[in-house]
Design an enzyme around this catalytic site. Sequence first.
Site, mmCIF file in Angstrom:
data_model
loop_
_atom_site.group_PDB
_atom_site.id
_atom_site.type_symbol
_atom_site.label_atom_id
_atom_site.label_comp_id
_atom_site.label_asym_id
_atom_site.label_seq_id
_atom_site.Cartn_x
_atom_site.Cartn_y
_atom_site.Cartn_z
ATOM 1 N N GLY A 10 0.844 -1.202 0.000
ATOM 2 C CA GLY A 10 0.000 0.000 0.000
ATOM 3 C C GLY A 10 0.876 1.246 0.000
ATOM 4 N N GLU A 102 5.476 -5.151 5.799
ATOM 5 C CA GLU A 102 5.813 -6.517 6.201
ATOM 6 C C GLU A 102 5.889 -7.493 5.024
ATOM 7 O OE1 GLU A 102 3.263 -8.670 8.714
ATOM 8 O OE2 GLU A 102 4.954 -9.534 9.783
ATOM 9 N N ASP A 126 0.084 2.342 9.071
ATOM 10 C CA ASP A 126 -0.453 1.778 10.313
ATOM 11 C C ASP A 126 0.557 1.840 11.469
ATOM 12 O OD1 ASP A 126 -2.660 1.199 8.831
ATOM 13 O OD2 ASP A 126 -2.490 -0.974 8.928
ATOM 14 N N MET A 168 -7.969 4.017 9.613
ATOM 15 C CA MET A 168 -7.248 2.803 9.213
ATOM 16 C C MET A 168 -6.574 2.156 10.421
ATOM 17 S SD MET A 168 -5.634 3.375 5.458
ATOM 18 C CE MET A 168 -6.674 3.034 4.025
ATOM 19 N N ARG A 170 -5.394 -2.040 10.408
ATOM 20 C CA ARG A 170 -5.871 -3.412 10.177
ATOM 21 C C ARG A 170 -5.696 -4.277 11.422
ATOM 22 N NH1 ARG A 170 -6.801 -7.343 6.501
ATOM 23 N NH2 ARG A 170 -7.194 -5.749 4.933
ATOM 24 N N ARG A 264 -24.059 9.410 13.660
ATOM 25 C CA ARG A 264 -23.588 9.334 12.270
ATOM 26 C C ARG A 264 -22.183 8.755 12.242
ATOM 27 N NH1 ARG A 264 -28.257 10.474 11.503
ATOM 28 N NH2 ARG A 264 -29.081 12.243 10.311
HETATM 29 O O1 F6P Z 1 -1.676 -1.625 5.604
HETATM 30 C C1 F6P Z 1 -2.077 -0.327 5.412
HETATM 31 C C2 F6P Z 1 -3.533 -0.256 5.061
HETATM 32 O O2 F6P Z 1 -3.815 1.095 4.809
HETATM 33 C C3 F6P Z 1 -4.487 -0.837 6.097
HETATM 34 O O3 F6P Z 1 -4.752 0.020 7.158
HETATM 35 C C4 F6P Z 1 -5.698 -1.136 5.247
HETATM 36 O O4 F6P Z 1 -6.460 -2.193 5.786
HETATM 37 C C5 F6P Z 1 -5.103 -1.527 3.956
HETATM 38 O O5 F6P Z 1 -3.817 -0.964 3.871
HETATM 39 C C6 F6P Z 1 -5.924 -1.078 2.754
HETATM 40 O O6 F6P Z 1 -5.345 -1.596 1.606
HETATM 41 P P1 F6P Z 1 -5.790 -1.289 0.126
HETATM 42 O O7 F6P Z 1 -5.105 -0.005 -0.273
HETATM 43 O O8 F6P Z 1 -5.290 -2.445 -0.643
HETATM 44 O O9 F6P Z 1 -7.270 -1.116 0.103
#
Ligand code: F6P
Length: 340
Positions: A10, A102, A126, A168, A170, A264
């Site tokens: 990402g 990672e 993250d 964000m 994960r 909301r």
């Molecule tokens: O690992 C970074 C991250 O931004 C996570 O927080 C999120 O779940 C994921 O990447 C989103 O990935 P993508 O850009 O593939 O939708």
Amino acid sequence: MSIGILTSGGDCPGLNAVIRAAVLKGITAHDLEFVGFRNGWKGVVEGDTIPLGRPQVMGISKQGGTILGTSRTNPFEGGGAERVAEVMQEQGIDSIIAIGGEGTLAAAKRLTDAGIRIVGVPKTVDNDLSATDYTFGFDTAVQIATEAMDRLRTTGDSHGRCMVAEVMGRHVGWIALHSGMAAGAHAILIPERKTTMDELTEWVESARSRGRAPLIVVAEGFKLDTMDDAHSERGLDAFGRPRLGGIGDILAPEIEARTGMETRSTTLGHIQRGGTPSAYDRVLATRYGMAAIDSVLEGHWGRMVALRGTNIVHVPFEDALGRLKTVPQSRYEEAAILFG
Ligand code: F6P
């Protein structure tokens, strides 16, 4: 000596600052040459490169995204170490600087074990990579999330509503913790700490009883005590991981049903990963990029640059792999004193 640079996984703000710093230092201080691999490991296995010199990196440290493009391609699905070595030989590339999280570093480790000369630069919004205190992109994401919450608070106050902000995160709640603290949230929900609807309702009621419009921050990977897995309704990503997002929309109607308070939810999503990097992230990324050149010259294959306090050090890939840097319980408890 020619070095190939790639960005993989990402994207996040600061990638271009790493590329610029590495190229400028390499050219001006050591007369090195560079090529960019397009779209992460995909460009490596396909031999898809672009020239990378002073003109290409001019003025890019303030630019979000990556000029090289990125992907979540696994090089072992496209030929592995043999193919990578072949491409490097064909193109006269001696070593690779791999900028990624990672997944990228895990692939880099396997390739290094097979004899490919790679140094790593850690990257993730993250902030969940072990062996480094901070990764660039995180500070920018926290800043964007905090600004969004400041805005949610004024509209929440006007209407007397409870506002839920989904950020964000994960596996870890660093963005939620830091942006929630900065914005003065009334509860911060993170993947490391399951929470009950009763607890959440109490925090909302407590804020309301003082005449406040409650602000709840939730990380996308958060689980209620009743959930086994993080909320996902959008299928899998290229790595086969569930695409997260939407937990805020699950919580909002529950809060409204229990408290009678109009609620909301807003999901910030990729806005947190886009746009110009903060000054902090540009400095960190620039220092990482320059340190990666030292690592290449010293032959620190299989190691990544990392931040320890205010110093840039280098550590073996394995120190960053296998174990995520989660929010310690003490940091959560410290923040939780101010919930409600
Ligand atoms: O690992 C970074 C991250 O931004 C996570 O927080 C999120 O779940 C994921 O990447 C989103 O990935 P993508 O850009 O593939 O939708």
